[in-house]
Scaffold this active site. Structure first.
Site, PDB file in Angstrom:
ATOM      1  N   ARG A  65       0.847  -1.187   0.000  1.00 51.47           N
ATOM      2  CA  ARG A  65       0.000   0.000   0.000  1.00 51.47           C
ATOM      3  C   ARG A  65       0.888   1.244   0.000  1.00 51.47           C
ATOM      4  O   ARG A  65       2.107   1.158   0.128  1.00 51.47           O
ATOM      5  CB  ARG A  65      -0.933  -0.005   1.214  1.00 51.47           C
ATOM      6  CG  ARG A  65      -0.224  -0.351   2.500  1.00 51.47           C
ATOM      7  CD  ARG A  65      -0.667   0.431   3.668  1.00 51.47           C
ATOM      8  NE  ARG A  65      -0.510   1.843   3.507  1.00 51.47           N
ATOM      9  CZ  ARG A  65       0.636   2.504   3.690  1.00 51.47           C
ATOM     10  NH1 ARG A  65       1.757   1.863   3.983  1.00 51.47           N
ATOM     11  NH2 ARG A  65       0.680   3.809   3.550  1.00 51.47           N
ATOM     12  N   GLY A  66       0.218   2.410  -0.149  1.00 49.53           N
ATOM     13  CA  GLY A  66       0.937   3.670  -0.306  1.00 49.53           C
ATOM     14  C   GLY A  66       1.037   3.977  -1.793  1.00 49.53           C
ATOM     15  O   GLY A  66       1.520   3.157  -2.572  1.00 49.53           O
ATOM     16  N   ALA A  67       0.566   5.163  -2.191  1.00 51.79           N
ATOM     17  CA  ALA A  67       0.415   5.458  -3.618  1.00 51.79           C
ATOM     18  C   ALA A  67       1.685   5.209  -4.434  1.00 51.79           C
ATOM     19  O   ALA A  67       1.638   4.506  -5.457  1.00 51.79           O
ATOM     20  CB  ALA A  67      -0.075   6.897  -3.804  1.00 51.79           C
TER      21      ALA A  67
ATOM     22  N   ARG B 179      -6.777  -0.925  -7.498  1.00 50.56           N
ATOM     23  CA  ARG B 179      -6.976   0.228  -6.605  1.00 50.56           C
ATOM     24  C   ARG B 179      -7.293   1.446  -7.468  1.00 50.56           C
ATOM     25  O   ARG B 179      -6.398   1.989  -8.115  1.00 50.56           O
ATOM     26  CB  ARG B 179      -5.727   0.505  -5.765  1.00 50.56           C
ATOM     27  CG  ARG B 179      -5.348  -0.536  -4.740  1.00 50.56           C
ATOM     28  CD  ARG B 179      -6.349  -0.720  -3.626  1.00 50.56           C
ATOM     29  NE  ARG B 179      -6.610   0.473  -2.854  1.00 50.56           N
ATOM     30  CZ  ARG B 179      -5.872   0.910  -1.847  1.00 50.56           C
ATOM     31  NH1 ARG B 179      -4.782   0.255  -1.482  1.00 50.56           N
ATOM     32  NH2 ARG B 179      -6.210   1.989  -1.178  1.00 50.56           N
TER      33      ARG B 179
ATOM     34  N   GLN C 118      -2.953   2.555   9.811  1.00 49.55           N
ATOM     35  CA  GLN C 118      -1.629   2.643   9.201  1.00 49.55           C
ATOM     36  C   GLN C 118      -0.695   3.577   9.965  1.00 49.55           C
ATOM     37  O   GLN C 118       0.518   3.361   9.994  1.00 49.55           O
ATOM     38  CB  GLN C 118      -1.738   3.105   7.738  1.00 49.55           C
ATOM     39  CG  GLN C 118      -2.333   2.074   6.799  1.00 49.55           C
ATOM     40  CD  GLN C 118      -3.810   2.293   6.575  1.00 49.55           C
ATOM     41  OE1 GLN C 118      -4.528   2.667   7.506  1.00 49.55           O
ATOM     42  NE2 GLN C 118      -4.276   2.097   5.361  1.00 49.55           N
TER      43      GLN C 118
ATOM     44  N   ASP D 296      -2.859  10.443  -2.572  1.00 47.94           N
ATOM     45  CA  ASP D 296      -3.084   9.401  -3.566  1.00 47.94           C
ATOM     46  C   ASP D 296      -3.457   9.981  -4.925  1.00 47.94           C
ATOM     47  O   ASP D 296      -3.243   9.338  -5.945  1.00 47.94           O
ATOM     48  CB  ASP D 296      -4.174   8.450  -3.083  1.00 47.94           C
ATOM     49  CG  ASP D 296      -3.653   7.518  -2.003  1.00 47.94           C
ATOM     50  OD1 ASP D 296      -3.364   6.358  -2.339  1.00 47.94           O
ATOM     51  OD2 ASP D 296      -3.505   7.954  -0.854  1.00 47.94           O
TER      52      ASP D 296
ATOM     53  N   ASN E 222      -6.509  11.896  -0.015  1.00 48.17           N
ATOM     54  CA  ASN E 222      -5.577  11.177   0.849  1.00 48.17           C
ATOM     55  C   ASN E 222      -6.390  10.325   1.815  1.00 48.17           C
ATOM     56  O   ASN E 222      -7.621  10.387   1.838  1.00 48.17           O
ATOM     57  CB  ASN E 222      -4.666  12.165   1.602  1.00 48.17           C
ATOM     58  CG  ASN E 222      -3.507  11.461   2.285  1.00 48.17           C
ATOM     59  OD1 ASN E 222      -2.782  10.685   1.648  1.00 48.17           O
ATOM     60  ND2 ASN E 222      -3.321  11.704   3.571  1.00 48.17           N
ATOM     61  N   LYS E 223      -5.709   9.549   2.614  1.00 44.97           N
ATOM     62  CA  LYS E 223      -6.355   8.650   3.568  1.00 44.97           C
ATOM     63  C   LYS E 223      -7.456   9.372   4.355  1.00 44.97           C
ATOM     64  O   LYS E 223      -7.264  10.491   4.820  1.00 44.97           O
ATOM     65  CB  LYS E 223      -5.294   8.099   4.521  1.00 44.97           C
ATOM     66  CG  LYS E 223      -5.834   7.246   5.645  1.00 44.97           C
ATOM     67  CD  LYS E 223      -6.424   5.946   5.131  1.00 44.97           C
ATOM     68  CE  LYS E 223      -6.951   5.093   6.272  1.00 44.97           C
ATOM     69  NZ  LYS E 223      -7.633   3.894   5.782  1.00 44.97           N
TER      70      LYS E 223
END
Length: 354
Positions: A45-47, A87, A204, A245, A255-256
């Site tokens: 995970r993580g863009a 995603r 996270q 993202d 973003n998250k």
């Protein structure tokens, strides 16, 4: 450096982030379907890291191809579609597949499949190398901007910084985007403590950012997502910095989930709040944040915590993975090319159009 992802001898190896910080488990696979599932389930995970993983996943897929050249275009098209469906919000994934499609378009007619595959592997490795270099450049630009914007405070003391979700090596393969800036700022003596928000529902920030900070021996403490406004009110946060993202052409940023609340509170308290992301995260085809596709994930991610049910299975849930922070609430956007601050709302897309 934390070994988040690597690709050697046709094998993708990644650190499964679902089990951190209680267990460090590296997974190795040659199956592109397993790699796609790893992206879907947030094992990877993580863009920026999703972009790297997507590129290597395409390589796994073409390595599995056993047909002739005539049948490859159909196979490749389906492979790209499957990877892109994993995603939908992280634009870095589409940036990576676009680059690999460009290699295919330029070389398919003239090259053998063996030569074409070698060129695509080279491109995938370049995407990975570029992300590492991007993190280093972002850190330099970010620290320079922090020194400028917070010069008065730095005359008397070090800074306390808020961050959200995870934006370090686990999210990029390099030093990180927002966390990369924080790491360099700490190394240069600017940071007193990092405040990491837990980042619901998968934690996270509490699990991954806290783990990275412990690895780096950087002082920190964790908070619930809803605590940041109170800490700002009490003068315990000097600035905030998070990743992204996808960023629209006017600076609106996905973003998250929870990021917008932090940014809005920072704006209210006159605290600088920054986005740190590579230029590849800026989607200039979108004029504003209302056009960013927002992923909605399984209700069970909220109804359960690591397999333990905390609500009834019939509890109605809306579980958006991201929110959109309007650009007007941001002090600036720090990229690998430059830090863009102030009145950029009508010029961000044009600035990076090239």
């Amino acid at each position: 450096m934390i070994d988040a992802i690597s690709f050697n001898e046709g094998t993708l190896r990644y650190l499964d982030q679902r089990y951190l910080p209680l267990r460090e488990e590296h997974i190795s696979t040659k199956d592109h379907r397993e790699a796609i599932e790893a992206i879907k389930t947030l094992a990877v995970r993580g863009a920026p890291l999703i972009g790297v993983a997507a590129a290597y996943t395409v390589i796994l897929g073409i390595n599995s191809y056993r047909g002739d050249k005539e049948g490859f275009p159909c196979f490749f098209g389906n492979l790209i579609a499957d990877v892109e469906a994993s995603r939908p919000t992280a634009v870095n994934l589409f940036f990576a597949t676009k680059k690999l499609k460009a290699v295919y378009d330029r070389n398919f007619n003239s090259d053998s499949l063996e030569v074409l595959f070698a060129k695509m592997l080279f491109e995938a490795r370049q995407i990975h190398d570029d992300e590492i270099a991007n993190c280093d450049a972002m850190a330099q630009h970010g620290v320079r901007q922090i020194r400028e914007d917070l010069a008065e405070i730095l005359k008397t003391r070090k800074l306390n910084v808020l961050t959200h979700c995870n934006t370090g090596t686990l999210a990029t393969g390099g030093s990180g985007t927002a966390l990369g800036v924080i790491k360099l700022a700490w190394q240069e003596g600017l940071i007193e403590k990092v405040i990491t928000a837990e980042s619901r529902p998968l934690l996270q920030g509490l699990r991954l950012t806290a783990w990275e900070l412990e690895q780096e021996k950087i002082p920190f403490f964790s908070i619930s997502d809803s605590s940041s406004a109170f800490l700002m009110q009490r003068g315990m946060i000097d600035f905030g910095i998070v990743g992204a993202d996808r960023i629209a052409a006017n600076g609106d940023t996905a973003n998250k989930i929870g990021t917008c609340a932090h940014a809005l509170s920072a704006w209210h308290h006159n605290i600088p709040f920054y986005i740190a992301a590579p230029v590849s995260t800026i989607d200039i085809t979108l004029s504003d944040g209302t056009q960013i596709p927002i992923e909605e994930r399984s209700a069970d991610e909220l109804r359960t915590i690591f397999g333990t049910q905390v609500a009834t299975s019939t509890t109605p849930v809306i579980n958006y993975a991201f929110d959109v922070t309007p650009g007007k609430f941001l002090r600036g956007i720090i990229t690998d090319k430059k830090a863009v601050v102030g009145d950029y709302l009508n010029g961000l897309g044009q600035l990076f159009a090239e």
